[in-house]
Design a protein around this motif. Structure first.
Motif, short mmCIF file in Angstrom:
data_model
loop_
_atom_site.label_atom_id
_atom_site.label_comp_id
_atom_site.label_asym_id
_atom_site.label_seq_id
_atom_site.Cartn_x
_atom_site.Cartn_y
_atom_site.Cartn_z
N GLU A 106 -4.64 0.65 3.52
CA GLU A 106 -3.75 1.78 3.74
C GLU A 106 -4.10 2.52 5.02
N THR A 107 -5.39 2.59 5.35
CA THR A 107 -5.84 3.27 6.56
C THR A 107 -6.69 2.31 7.37
N ASP B 219 6.16 -0.46 9.02
CA ASP B 219 6.28 0.42 7.85
C ASP B 219 7.65 0.24 7.18
#
Length: 377
Positions: free
Chosen positions: A287-288, A268
């Protein structure tokens, strides 16, 4: 060198080599023999099989040792189809590893049915398309657990449920090679019949892999000879490799919580640095539902091959996608299946972190990436 290509291969954990060394030097016997040296090797081989089975929630006799993920994927697709004259088809996801896609293509050239399932923009198989595609001729459905280029995680248990609802005698295979390092892989929870792993993706040796084969599953072997692995895979066993694979699996399992937390945080941080320095960069990684160690980024107007060469000269190792395509001027089939154009795929770079990655690696690499992208525009 800052190594950000762990999805291609990882450095071996020191404990793995320590466990392997005796079987490469002293207990070097052929595990198929009958004398003492061979018996010691055989005992180590079967102990490794038991340890691996315990990690995966399997029975020891369901573990077939192979030379790695490519062989395991090939055996998982070709084995069932070649053993059954009635069920001749396979269905595979469009973003599968080349080992799966090429195995399916081989079966197609041999006159079998081979369907490719479309994916959405996150690289996940269309479950509606899958449900409609399974038929009485389908022998195997293969959908990977985590993608090697983007880190997109698939819901394999849901895929298995759809397949079981459509037909109870269709086999489900998953390539879990990229997933094992950060996910608990339990063959019962996934409800799969076949599962591929290779050790070098999580700190184990190269050339050591396995295929989980659920009891009762028929496979025509790809390699014929001495009948090792209950007739499913002939060839003299690499005992040191099996010991190293078992040790690496246990170490990766015990390190998993730290890996997910710490490496995810570092990934991240790298993503944030890159986006802050290159505001128009586009993250191809979902994103997920993503792995904690993959970061696939597109840098508009910058060719990935040029950027990778400059990164290498600056001491940062990364890649444009699958290591099996290294040196080949090909466009990522994964990114194209997700909807990127060929030009956009050629602007994309994969950074993959691993168990040795540090905060300093990420800080320095992030600065280098931003600087080089700026210079290339």
């Amino acid at each position: 060198m800052i190594y950000l290509d762990h999805a291609a291969t990882t450095p071996m954990r020191p404990e793995v080599w320590e466990a392997m060394e005796p079987y490469a030097i002293d207990a070097f016997g052929n595990s198929s023999g009958v004398h003492g040296v061979s018996r010691r090797a055989k005992n180590a081989l079967e102990e490794s099989r038991e340890r691996i089975a315990a990690v995966l929630g399997a029975e020891p006799k369901e573990i077939v040792f192979t030379s790695g993920g490519t062989e395991s994927d090939n055996l998982a697709l070709k084995g069932p189809v070649l053993s059954d004259t009635a069920k001749t088809g396979v269905l595979v996801g469009a973003t599968e590893h080349e080992a799966v896609l090429e195995a399916a293509d081989f079966l197609r050239r041999c006159g079998r049915d081979a369907g490719v399932l479309g994916v959405d923009s996150d690289g996940r198989v269309s479950q509606d398309e899958l449900a409609a595609a399974v038929d009485t001729h389908t022998a195997v459905v293969s959908v990977m657990l985590a993608n090697n280029e983007t880190g997109s995680v698939g819901d394999v248990a849901a895929i298995a449920s759809i397949v079981r609802e459509a037909s109870t005698d269709v086999l489900v295979h998953t390539d879990a090679v990229q997933a094992f390092g950060f996910m608990k892989v339990d063959v019962g929870a996934l409800d799969v019949d076949l599962l591929s792993l290779t050790g070098h993706k999580f700190g184990g040796p190269k050339g050591a892999g396995l295929l989980f084969v659920r009891q009762g599953t028929l496979l025509e072997p790809l390699l014929h000879g001495g009948g090792q692995e209950l007739g499913r895979r002939s060839g003299t066993h690499d005992v040191a490799g099996a010991v190293g694979l078992a040790t690496a699996m246990e170490l990766a399992s015990s390190d998993r919580d730290r890996f997910v937390s710490e490496i995810g945080r570092l990934r991240d941080r790298l993503e944030a640095k890159v986006l802050a320095g290159v505001p128009d960069a586009v993250v191809n990684t979902p994103e997920t539902g993503r792995s904690p160690h993959h970061l696939n980024v597109r840098f508009p107007e910058v060719r990935n091959e040029t950027l990778l060469l400059r990164l290498d000269r600056a001491g940062v190792a990364a890649s444009a996608g699958s290591a099996c395509q290294s040196g080949a001027a090909t466009v990522s089939h994964v990114l194209e299946a997700m909807g990127l154009t060929a030009d956009e795929a050629r602007e994309s770079v994969r950074f993959s972190l691993g168990w040795t990655t540090t905060s300093e690696d990420v800080e320095v690499a992030g600065d280098v990436i931003v600087e080089l992208v700026g210079e290339l525009r």
